[in-house]
Design an enzyme around this catalytic site. Structure first.
Site, PDB file in Angstrom:
ATOM      1  N   THR A 189      31.037  -0.653 -13.352  1.00 52.81           N
ATOM      2  CA  THR A 189      32.101   0.339 -13.520  1.00 52.81           C
ATOM      3  C   THR A 189      31.662   1.519 -14.380  1.00 52.81           C
ATOM      4  O   THR A 189      32.387   2.504 -14.484  1.00 52.81           O
ATOM      5  CB  THR A 189      33.333  -0.307 -14.169  1.00 52.81           C
ATOM      6  OG1 THR A 189      32.959  -0.816 -15.453  1.00 52.81           O
ATOM      7  CG2 THR A 189      33.881  -1.432 -13.305  1.00 52.81           C
ATOM      8  N   LYS A 190      30.491   1.404 -15.024  1.00 54.49           N
ATOM      9  CA  LYS A 190      29.975   2.485 -15.873  1.00 54.49           C
ATOM     10  C   LYS A 190      28.458   2.516 -15.748  1.00 54.49           C
ATOM     11  O   LYS A 190      27.849   1.580 -15.224  1.00 54.49           O
ATOM     12  CB  LYS A 190      30.411   2.286 -17.324  1.00 54.49           C
ATOM     13  CG  LYS A 190      29.936   0.995 -17.942  1.00 54.49           C
ATOM     14  CD  LYS A 190      30.521   0.782 -19.316  1.00 54.49           C
ATOM     15  CE  LYS A 190      30.042  -0.572 -19.847  1.00 54.49           C
ATOM     16  NZ  LYS A 190      30.752  -1.016 -21.003  1.00 54.49           N
ATOM     17  N   HIS A 208      40.855   6.295  -5.808  1.00 53.67           N
ATOM     18  CA  HIS A 208      42.123   7.017  -5.917  1.00 53.67           C
ATOM     19  C   HIS A 208      42.547   7.114  -7.377  1.00 53.67           C
ATOM     20  O   HIS A 208      42.246   6.234  -8.175  1.00 53.67           O
ATOM     21  CB  HIS A 208      43.238   6.274  -5.155  1.00 53.67           C
ATOM     22  CG  HIS A 208      43.016   6.212  -3.692  1.00 53.67           C
ATOM     23  ND1 HIS A 208      43.501   7.152  -2.827  1.00 53.67           N
ATOM     24  CD2 HIS A 208      42.344   5.320  -2.923  1.00 53.67           C
ATOM     25  CE1 HIS A 208      43.150   6.836  -1.592  1.00 53.67           C
ATOM     26  NE2 HIS A 208      42.441   5.721  -1.630  1.00 53.67           N
TER      27      HIS A 208
END
Length: 166
Positions: free
Chosen positions: A144-145, A93
Site C-alpha cells: 500500500t506504500k 476510487h
C-alpha cells in the site's frame, strides 16, 4: 495501450503455449502499444487490460495468471521476476461516504517496479507504489506504500521484515 488490439491479444494469448512463444507475445504487446525490452518472458495466461502505458525492461519474467490493469502507467524495470497470480493495478476510487456508492470518483496512480525486484506469488501492488531496486515482496503481501530498495516486505499491509546488505 490500444484497447482493441489489447482485446485481440487477450483472445490470442490463451491459444499459445504457456511458457514458450515469448517473441510472438512480445510482438503482440508491442502492437498494442506496450514498450517491451529484450528477453521478456510472459506466460500465456497473463491478463493485461486498460488504456494506460505499460513499460517493461530487459530480462523480465511475468508468471502464470498475473493480472495487470493500467489506467495510467506501469513501469517494470529490468531483471524483475513476477511470480504467478500477482496483481498490479493503477486504478482506484476516492471514498464517498455521503454518496449512494462508497466508491466515488475514479483516480489513477502510477506503479513503478525498479530493477531486480521480485514479486512473489499472489502479492498485490496497489495504485501509486514504487518497489525499490532488488526488493522482495513476499507471497500474499499487499503493498500500500513505497518499498525501499534492498529490503523484503510481507503482510497485509506489507511492512519491512528484512533489510539486505549490499
Amino acid at each position: 495501450m490500444k484497447p482493441v488490439i489489447n482485446y485481440i491479444n487477450s483472445l490470442l494469448f490463451p491459444l499459445l503455449p504457456e511458457t514458450s512463444c515469448f517473441a510472438l507475445k512480445r510482438g503482440l504487446l508491442r502492437l498494442a502499444g506496450a514498450k517491451i525490452g529484450k528477453n521478456v518472458r510472459i506466460c500465456s495466461s497473463v491478463h493485461i487490460m486498460g488504456c494506460g502505458e505499460l513499460v517493461i525492461g530487459d530480462d523480465v519474467w511475468i508468471g502464470h495468471e498475473v493480472f495487470i490493469s493500467t489506467t495510467s502507467r506501469i513501469e517494470i524495470g529490468s531483471y524483475v521476476d513476477i511470480a504467478p497470480m500477482v496483481y498490479l493495478g493503477t486504478g482506484t476510487h476516492r471514498i464517498d461516504a455521503d454518496g449512494l456508492h462508497s466508491a466515488g470518483e475514479g483516480i489513477s496512480r502510477n506503479i513503478k517496479i525498479e530493477d531486480g525486484a521480485w514479486l512473489c506469488v499472489r502479492s498485490t501492488l496497489l495504485p501509486g507504489v514504487v518497489i525499490g531496486k532488488n526488493s522482495v515482496v513476499a507471497a500474499g503481501a499487499v503493498v500500500t506504500k513505497d518499498v525501499f530498495p534492498y529490503c523484503c516486505v510481507a503482510g497485509i499491509p506489507a511492512n519491512v521484515i528484512k533489510i539486505y546488505d549490499k
